[in-house]
Design a protein around this motif. Structure first.
Motif, PDB file in Angstrom:
ATOM      1  N   VAL A   1       0.992  -1.183  -0.045  1.00 14.07           N
ATOM      2  CA  VAL A   1      -0.049  -0.152  -0.037  1.00 14.07           C
ATOM      3  C   VAL A   1       0.826   1.369   0.016  1.00 14.07           C
ATOM      4  N   PHE A   2       0.638   2.203  -0.953  1.00 16.01           N
ATOM      5  CA  PHE A   2       1.507   3.366  -1.245  1.00 16.01           C
ATOM      6  C   PHE A   2       0.655   4.689  -0.994  1.00 16.01           C
ATOM      7  N   ALA A   3       1.004   5.544  -0.257  1.00 11.17           N
ATOM      8  CA  ALA A   3       0.365   7.054  -0.090  1.00 11.17           C
ATOM      9  C   ALA A   3       1.282   7.951  -0.230  1.00 11.17           C
ATOM     10  N   TYR A   4       0.734   9.056  -1.089  1.00  9.59           N
ATOM     11  CA  TYR A   4       1.501  10.217  -1.229  1.00  9.59           C
ATOM     12  C   TYR A   4       0.709  11.252  -0.198  1.00  9.59           C
ATOM     13  N   THR A   5       1.719  12.184  -0.081  1.00 10.34           N
ATOM     14  CA  THR A   5       1.034  13.184   1.024  1.00 10.34           C
ATOM     15  C   THR A   5      -0.219  13.819   0.727  1.00 10.34           C
ATOM     16  N   PRO A   6      -0.962  14.252   1.541  1.00  9.93           N
ATOM     17  CA  PRO A   6      -2.632  14.694   1.126  1.00  9.93           C
ATOM     18  C   PRO A   6      -2.464  15.727   0.334  1.00  9.93           C
ATOM     19  N   VAL A   7      -3.268  15.805  -0.710  1.00 14.78           N
ATOM     20  CA  VAL A   7      -3.549  16.896  -1.863  1.00 14.78           C
ATOM     21  C   VAL A   7      -5.014  17.375  -1.865  1.00 14.78           C
ATOM     22  N   GLU A   8      -5.265  18.331  -2.174  1.00 13.53           N
ATOM     23  CA  GLU A   8      -6.824  18.679  -2.455  1.00 13.53           C
ATOM     24  C   GLU A   8      -7.508  17.870  -3.175  1.00 13.53           C
ATOM     25  N   ASP A   9      -7.060  17.059  -4.357  1.00  7.82           N
ATOM     26  CA  ASP A   9      -7.634  16.205  -5.053  1.00  7.82           C
ATOM     27  C   ASP A   9      -6.825  14.982  -5.372  1.00  7.82           C
TER      28      ASP A   9
ATOM     29  N   VAL B   1       0.492  -3.456  -6.049  1.00 14.09           N
ATOM     30  CA  VAL B   1       0.657  -2.315  -5.206  1.00 14.09           C
ATOM     31  C   VAL B   1      -0.655  -1.444  -5.601  1.00 14.09           C
ATOM     32  N   GLN B   2      -1.065  -0.942  -4.284  1.00 14.95           N
ATOM     33  CA  GLN B   2      -2.261  -0.210  -4.225  1.00 14.95           C
ATOM     34  C   GLN B   2      -1.961   1.145  -3.896  1.00 14.95           C
ATOM     35  N   PHE B   3      -2.629   2.167  -4.677  1.00 16.79           N
ATOM     36  CA  PHE B   3      -2.575   3.660  -4.181  1.00 16.79           C
ATOM     37  C   PHE B   3      -3.690   3.726  -3.045  1.00 16.79           C
ATOM     38  N   PHE B   4      -3.385   4.493  -2.123  1.00 14.49           N
ATOM     39  CA  PHE B   4      -4.076   4.851  -1.023  1.00 14.49           C
ATOM     40  C   PHE B   4      -4.343   6.261  -0.967  1.00 14.49           C
ATOM     41  N   PRO B   5      -5.440   6.937  -1.302  1.00 12.03           N
ATOM     42  CA  PRO B   5      -5.667   8.127  -1.286  1.00 12.03           C
ATOM     43  C   PRO B   5      -5.950   8.912  -0.208  1.00 12.03           C
ATOM     44  N   VAL B   6      -4.782   9.295   0.787  1.00 11.29           N
ATOM     45  CA  VAL B   6      -5.180   9.791   2.056  1.00 11.29           C
ATOM     46  C   VAL B   6      -5.898  11.082   1.996  1.00 11.29           C
ATOM     47  N   GLN B   7      -6.610  11.551   2.972  1.00 11.05           N
ATOM     48  CA  GLN B   7      -7.487  12.572   3.016  1.00 11.05           C
ATOM     49  C   GLN B   7      -6.898  13.637   3.911  1.00 11.05           C
ATOM     50  N   SER B   8      -5.876  13.210   4.748  1.00  6.28           N
ATOM     51  CA  SER B   8      -5.335  14.145   5.722  1.00  6.28           C
ATOM     52  C   SER B   8      -3.994  13.791   6.182  1.00  6.28           C
ATOM     53  N   ASN B   9      -3.209  14.521   6.738  1.00 10.54           N
ATOM     54  CA  ASN B   9      -1.876  14.196   7.360  1.00 10.54           C
ATOM     55  C   ASN B   9      -1.912  13.115   8.441  1.00 10.54           C
ATOM     56  N   ALA B  10      -3.248  13.275   9.349  1.00 14.70           N
ATOM     57  CA  ALA B  10      -3.391  12.575  10.503  1.00 14.70           C
ATOM     58  C   ALA B  10      -3.564  10.998  10.159  1.00 14.70           C
ATOM     59  N   ALA B  11      -4.637  11.070   9.078  1.00  6.56           N
ATOM     60  CA  ALA B  11      -5.279   9.716   8.351  1.00  6.56           C
ATOM     61  C   ALA B  11      -3.692   8.979   7.889  1.00  6.56           C
ATOM     62  N   GLN B  12      -2.763   9.744   7.276  1.00  6.86           N
ATOM     63  CA  GLN B  12      -1.692   8.898   6.762  1.00  6.86           C
ATOM     64  C   GLN B  12      -0.691   8.503   7.838  1.00  6.86           C
ATOM     65  N   GLN B  13      -0.472   9.366   8.875  1.00  4.35           N
ATOM     66  CA  GLN B  13       0.285   9.083  10.055  1.00  4.35           C
ATOM     67  C   GLN B  13      -0.420   7.820  10.837  1.00  4.35           C
ATOM     68  N   GLU B  14      -1.763   7.609  11.023  1.00  2.00           N
ATOM     69  CA  GLU B  14      -2.350   6.556  11.861  1.00  2.00           C
ATOM     70  C   GLU B  14      -2.181   5.330  10.896  1.00  2.00           C
ATOM     71  N   ALA B  15      -2.427   5.315   9.540  1.00  5.61           N
ATOM     72  CA  ALA B  15      -2.215   4.196   8.793  1.00  5.61           C
ATOM     73  C   ALA B  15      -1.030   3.636   8.845  1.00  5.61           C
ATOM     74  N   LEU B  16       0.269   4.282   8.692  1.00  6.54           N
ATOM     75  CA  LEU B  16       1.583   3.774   8.955  1.00  6.54           C
ATOM     76  C   LEU B  16       1.650   3.231  10.454  1.00  6.54           C
ATOM     77  N   ARG B  17       1.106   3.955  11.313  1.00  7.53           N
ATOM     78  CA  ARG B  17       1.366   3.375  12.734  1.00  7.53           C
ATOM     79  C   ARG B  17       0.612   2.268  12.921  1.00  7.53           C
ATOM     80  N   GLY B  18      -0.627   1.942  12.345  1.00  7.97           N
ATOM     81  CA  GLY B  18      -1.429   0.706  12.361  1.00  7.97           C
ATOM     82  C   GLY B  18      -0.969  -0.297  11.694  1.00  7.97           C
ATOM     83  N   GLY B  19       0.125  -0.115  10.684  1.00 11.36           N
ATOM     84  CA  GLY B  19       0.795  -1.160   9.806  1.00 11.36           C
ATOM     85  C   GLY B  19      -0.353  -1.405   8.668  1.00 11.36           C
TER      86      GLY B  19
END
Length: 321
Positions: free
Chosen positions: A59-67, A90-108
């Motif tokens: 699972v790959f995520a890029y830093t949150p963006v407007e779209d 490989v799956q693209f994970f469209p995170v909506q916020s910095n907090a969501a991205q951090q939590e996804a990493l921390r949660g594995g």
């Protein structure tokens, strides 16, 4: 724009004085969940092989963006390359916020990611993030500047004019979107957030820029690389906003892995980043707008030193546990 040039010069000396006075280089502050036996300030790969993770799908995520949908297309070719090199889906994970991205990493739930500049220390210390690359130009130069922008005819012509007005930040973990401007407004201009000016949090640099353009905010602190790409895509136009402040250059988004991925998989992921041919790809089209053309290796200890010092100047601690 002449004010912006002058402020860039003033800021360089201000930053040097402020951050030299506040701290020697910040020390590692890893969560107790991780170890750092080699002293490189990032989490070690677990010594216990039973703790290694070897998922069938990365699972790959890029830093949150407007779209986020725009960036799913931008990253698609690279993610195909990552799949080919690693042998994984490989799956693209469209995170909506910095907090969501951090939590996804921390949660594995997140294996490979690009974290925004100010979010990297949080990801390293609280999520076991192991950064190894950033984007750079053909000549190896890299980075972006923090800018404070306002809409034309706002009546804001200098940093002092922010007193009594509203300034938009992105998120509390953002370097250019919060920490750097907060420290500098306080030290250089004596302006304290929510005392001398009103604050708002937009969630992303895109939102802050559009908020200024649409006059939802009087001013905003942004990363100019994001504005450059928005201009190139025609999302905004020259003259939609004015720059009253430009900083020194900071490192941009860091790319890395979760600490507990199988060591051979981590090596393959790094190989994919550094072997990727940008020519003719959507990644080249998008990031050429901010002068970027390749991935280059970095270390958290060296390249994030100034960012850690900015965080320390703001009294940031990492109470991850």
């Amino acid at each position: 724009m002449t004010l912006s040039t002058l402020n860039r010069t003033l800021l360089a000396s201000t930053v040097a004085g402020l951050f030299a006075a506040t701290a020697m280089q910040a020390s590692a502050d890893l969560s107790s969940r991780y170890s750092d036996t080699d002293g490189d300030m990032v989490a070690d790969i677990p010594s216990d092989e039973s703790r290694w993770v070897d998922p069938s799908t990365l699972v790959f995520a890029y830093t949150p963006v407007e779209d986020p949908a725009v960036y799913a297309d931008v990253w698609a070719d690279f993610l195909d390359h990552l799949s080919e090199v690693t042998g994984k889906r490989v799956q693209f994970f469209p995170v909506q916020s910095n907090a969501a991205q951090q939590e996804a990493l921390r949660g594995g739930r997140l294996h490979v990611a690009g974290f925004n500049t100010g979010g990297v220390p949080v990801a390293v210390n609280c999520g076991g993030f192991r950064p190894f690359a950033i984007m750079a130009s053909e000549d190896g130069s890299y980075g972006y500047e923090m800018e404070i922008i306002t809409h034309p005819n706002s009546g804001i012509e200098s940093m002092e004019d922010l007193a009594g007005r509203q300034l938009a930040f992105t998120s509390p973990t953002s370097n250019s979107g919060f920490r750097a401007p907060s420290a500098l407004l306080r030290s250089e201009y004596g302006l304290e957030a929510d005392e001398d000016f009103e604050t708002a949090f937009s969630g992303s640099h895109d939102n802050s820029i559009l908020g200024v353009v649409n006059r939802d905010y009087d001013a905003a602190a942004i990363a100019n690389s994001v504005a450059t790409r928005m201009l190139a895509r025609g999302v905004i136009n020259e003259g939609d906003y004015e720059i009253i402040y430009t900083s020194e250059t900071f490192p941009t988004t860091a790319y890395g892995t979760a600490h507990n991925l199988h060591p051979e998989l981590q090596e393959k992921i790094q190989e994919a980043f550094f072997s990727y041919d940008w020519a003719g790809t959507p990644l080249e089209t998008e990031f050429a707008n901010s002068g970027e053309a390749q991935f280059i290796p970095i270390t958290y200890e060296e390249h994030w030193s100034v960012i850690r010092t900015i965080a320390e100047a703001n009294g940031v601690t990492y109470d991850c546990d």
